[in-house]
Design an enzyme around this catalytic site. Structure first.
Site, PDB file in Angstrom:
ATOM      1  N   CYS A  43     -33.890  32.697  15.034  1.00  0.00           N
ATOM      2  CA  CYS A  43     -33.175  33.489  14.014  1.00  0.00           C
ATOM      3  C   CYS A  43     -32.004  34.303  14.570  1.00  0.00           C
ATOM      4  O   CYS A  43     -30.965  34.428  13.914  1.00  0.00           O
ATOM      5  CB  CYS A  43     -34.166  34.411  13.288  1.00  0.00           C
ATOM      6  SG  CYS A  43     -35.456  35.069  14.344  1.00  0.00           S
ATOM      7  N   HIS A  54     -32.193  40.853  10.897  1.00  0.00           N
ATOM      8  CA  HIS A  54     -31.833  41.191  12.270  1.00  0.00           C
ATOM      9  C   HIS A  54     -30.375  41.660  12.277  1.00  0.00           C
ATOM     10  O   HIS A  54     -29.538  41.099  11.559  1.00  0.00           O
ATOM     11  CB  HIS A  54     -31.939  39.966  13.179  1.00  0.00           C
ATOM     12  CG  HIS A  54     -33.340  39.443  13.359  1.00  0.00           C
ATOM     13  ND1 HIS A  54     -34.477  40.144  13.023  1.00  0.00           N
ATOM     14  CD2 HIS A  54     -33.768  38.258  13.872  1.00  0.00           C
ATOM     15  CE1 HIS A  54     -35.549  39.418  13.320  1.00  0.00           C
ATOM     16  NE2 HIS A  54     -35.151  38.264  13.826  1.00  0.00           N
TER      17      HIS A  54
HETATM   18  N1  NAP Z   1     -40.424  35.161  11.068  1.00  0.00           N
HETATM   19  C1  NAP Z   1     -39.214  34.761  11.408  1.00  0.00           C
HETATM   20  O1  NAP Z   1     -38.195  35.413  11.120  1.00  0.00           O
HETATM   21  C2  NAP Z   1     -39.013  33.479  12.111  1.00  0.00           C
HETATM   22  C3  NAP Z   1     -37.718  33.030  12.298  1.00  0.00           C
HETATM   23  C4  NAP Z   1     -37.513  31.839  12.962  1.00  0.00           C
HETATM   24  C5  NAP Z   1     -38.604  31.139  13.418  1.00  0.00           C
HETATM   25  N2  NAP Z   1     -39.881  31.594  13.212  1.00  0.00           N
HETATM   26  C6  NAP Z   1     -41.002  30.772  13.665  1.00  0.00           C
HETATM   27  O2  NAP Z   1     -41.715  30.325  12.520  1.00  0.00           O
HETATM   28  C7  NAP Z   1     -43.108  30.194  12.811  1.00  0.00           C
HETATM   29  C8  NAP Z   1     -43.952  30.958  11.794  1.00  0.00           C
HETATM   30  O3  NAP Z   1     -43.504  32.280  11.687  1.00  0.00           O
HETATM   31  P1  NAP Z   1     -44.021  33.273  10.538  1.00  0.00           P
HETATM   32  O4  NAP Z   1     -43.228  34.495  10.748  1.00  0.00           O
HETATM   33  O5  NAP Z   1     -44.025  32.620   9.219  1.00  0.00           O
HETATM   34  O6  NAP Z   1     -45.552  33.532  11.006  1.00  0.00           O
HETATM   35  P2  NAP Z   1     -46.815  34.010  10.129  1.00  0.00           P
HETATM   36  O7  NAP Z   1     -46.403  34.839   8.976  1.00  0.00           O
HETATM   37  O8  NAP Z   1     -47.746  34.595  11.127  1.00  0.00           O
HETATM   38  O9  NAP Z   1     -47.434  32.628   9.541  1.00  0.00           O
HETATM   39  C9  NAP Z   1     -48.028  31.668  10.376  1.00  0.00           C
HETATM   40  C10 NAP Z   1     -48.341  30.418   9.574  1.00  0.00           C
HETATM   41  O10 NAP Z   1     -48.838  29.415  10.454  1.00  0.00           O
HETATM   42  C11 NAP Z   1     -50.092  28.955   9.969  1.00  0.00           C
HETATM   43  N3  NAP Z   1     -50.980  28.579  11.065  1.00  0.00           N
HETATM   44  C12 NAP Z   1     -51.359  29.341  12.117  1.00  0.00           C
HETATM   45  N4  NAP Z   1     -52.241  28.647  12.898  1.00  0.00           N
HETATM   46  C13 NAP Z   1     -52.406  27.440  12.302  1.00  0.00           C
HETATM   47  C14 NAP Z   1     -53.200  26.294  12.588  1.00  0.00           C
HETATM   48  N5  NAP Z   1     -53.984  26.240  13.681  1.00  0.00           N
HETATM   49  N6  NAP Z   1     -53.135  25.227  11.761  1.00  0.00           N
HETATM   50  C15 NAP Z   1     -52.335  25.262  10.665  1.00  0.00           C
HETATM   51  N7  NAP Z   1     -51.572  26.324  10.327  1.00  0.00           N
HETATM   52  C16 NAP Z   1     -51.605  27.402  11.134  1.00  0.00           C
HETATM   53  C17 NAP Z   1     -50.650  30.125   9.206  1.00  0.00           C
HETATM   54  O11 NAP Z   1     -51.661  29.658   8.316  1.00  0.00           O
HETATM   55  P3  NAP Z   1     -52.908  30.606   7.884  1.00  0.00           P
HETATM   56  O12 NAP Z   1     -52.363  31.534   6.812  1.00  0.00           O
HETATM   57  O13 NAP Z   1     -53.883  29.623   7.348  1.00  0.00           O
HETATM   58  O14 NAP Z   1     -53.362  31.329   9.100  1.00  0.00           O
HETATM   59  C18 NAP Z   1     -49.404  30.626   8.499  1.00  0.00           C
HETATM   60  O15 NAP Z   1     -49.138  29.806   7.393  1.00  0.00           O
HETATM   61  C19 NAP Z   1     -43.227  30.634  14.266  1.00  0.00           C
HETATM   62  O16 NAP Z   1     -43.115  29.478  15.065  1.00  0.00           O
HETATM   63  C20 NAP Z   1     -42.026  31.515  14.486  1.00  0.00           C
HETATM   64  O17 NAP Z   1     -41.644  31.582  15.818  1.00  0.00           O
HETATM   65  C21 NAP Z   1     -40.103  32.745  12.551  1.00  0.00           C
END
Ligand code: NAP
Length: 357
Positions: free
Chosen positions: A147, A260
């Site tokens: 991001c 950000h």
């Molecule tokens: N947040 C940002 O601004 C941002 C920006 C760019 C990239 N990212 C990337 O995007 C990804 C997710 O970020 P987020 O902020 O959305 O995180 P988050 O809110 O913590 O959500 C994580 C997601 O992954 C799922 N998950 C976790 N373990 C899993 C498993 N073993 N099998 C299947 N699903 C699983 C969770 O499902 P459950 O609800 O079932 O646990 C949930 O849907 C990360 O790789 C992060 O680095 C995030």
């Protein structure tokens, strides 16, 4: 009443509108980015035949409601990608490494939002308005940039093309939603504890994030930079096709919910005035110049949140550089939207429009 019969509803006819449209899966649908992906797909009326919401076994069986539509959540297994044409991944790098090849094996194109594949040679790393042509060479997996890199790249690309780029220093002020929903919950709990006069506990970050600024995002590397700082430098070079670009970053987590912010100092090959830079940046698709300091108008996290634009302002000459060959500016964007979900959907739209899906 005996004998009353209820006419059975006829089975729905195949929906002509959805025949031939791609089946889309969102992995990590219950997370902050995944939910935003579903919202953006619906908002932009992405022409999907079916949209599958995939997450962990913890949420499988639940139903999500997004903009009035229900999505049953199913467990992300390799077979969940059977019949999927396009998969948007947002469930962390470990799962991406495991499941992206499985999805590709079953015929899907994966747009991955984690760091798993970004620097892999042969995997396109694409910002929609900077290097969309890189998508043509994809072999099934496409990486969505980090991001912090995402919101910076369109502005650096404009400077590179107009006046040449020599060196970039970027300091980030990153929101807690960039870490995920656990971090948002933790910050809110710390704020409540503060108000109640209770001690604040920290588990997601090494210190309480409420009322703090933490100069540690991702792990420390041998050279003293963090992995997040390294991502900004390495990913920018790959996206801009500028492997030798001199670039350095300090990444800081701050107690902001969404968006950000970045302070950027760019040294250019040729001079550029602030007025010329405003005109240049305003012409970049998806960029909005907000730069009226005397009216206290400059990009703010709260104003970028919920929008797809990259806001840029505080544009001024960098007085530490000679001959007008340097600019300082402030860039703000919603990390969940342009920084993640919106760019992923934009890439999907390009793939579809150009027949690269
Ligand atoms: N947040 C940002 O601004 C941002 C920006 C760019 C990239 N990212 C990337 O995007 C990804 C997710 O970020 P987020 O902020 O959305 O995180 P988050 O809110 O913590 O959500 C994580 C997601 O992954 C799922 N998950 C976790 N373990 C899993 C498993 N073993 N099998 C299947 N699903 C699983 C969770 O499902 P459950 O609800 O079932 O646990 C949930 O849907 C990360 O790789 C992060 O680095 C995030």
């Amino acid at each position: 009443m005996a004998g009353t019969m209820v006419a059975e509803r006829p089975a729905p006819a195949p929906d002509r509108e959805t025949v031939g449209r791609p089946t889309v899966a969102v992995l990590g649908a219950t997370g902050l980015v995944g939910r935003t992906m579903l919202e953006v797909l619906l908002e932009r009326r992405f022409p999907a035949g079916e949209i599958r919401a995939l997450a962990s076994a913890r949420s499988a069986g639940s139903t999500m409601s997004v903009d009035g539509r229900s999505f049953p959540v199913t467990e992300a297994t390799p077979d969940a990608f059977e019949g999927v044409d396009l998969a948007l991944f947002s469930a962390g790098a470990e799962l991406s490494r495991l499941l992206a090849p499985e999805a590709v094996k079953r015929g899907a194109v994966v747009i991955d939002n984690s760091a798993a594949w970004r620097m892999e040679p042969g995997v396109p790393l694409v910002v929609s308005q900077v290097n969309p042509e890189d998508l043509a060479a994809h072999k099934g997996i496409i990486a969505n940039p980090n991001c912090s890199t995402m919101q910076l790249a369109p502005l650096l690309a404009a400077l590179r093309d107009e006046v040449g780029l020599r060196r970039v220093i970027v300091d980030t002020y990153q929101s807690v939603s960039g870490t995920g929903s656990d971090a948002v919950d933790e910050m809110e709990a710390q704020i409540r504890a503060h108000v109640a006069g209770a001690p604040k506990s920290a588990a997601v970050y090494p210190h309480p994030i409420a009322f703090n600024a933490i100069p540690e995002i991702d792990v420390f590397m041998d050279d003293g930079y963090t992995k997040e700082e390294w991502k900004v430098t390495a990913e920018s070079r790959k996206i801009l096709h500028a492997p030798d670009l001199a670039i350095s970053c300090t990444a800081v987590r701050i107690p902001v919910l969404v968006s950000h912010s970045e302070a950027v100092h760019a040294e250019t090959e040729r001079p550029i005035s602030p007025d010329e830079a405003r005109e240049l940046f305003a012409a970049v698709p998806g960029v909005e110049v907000v730069d009226e300091p005397e009216a206290h108008r400059y990009p703010l996290a709260t104003e970028a949140a919920g929008r797809d634009v990259i806001l840029v302002g505080r544009i001024r000459r960098d007085v530490s550089l000679p001959d007008g060959r340097g600019l300082a500016f402030w860039v703000v964007s919603d990390n969940l939207r342009k920084g993640a979900a919106t760019n992923a959907v934009e890439l999907a739209e390009i793939l579809l429009a150009r027949g690269w899906l």
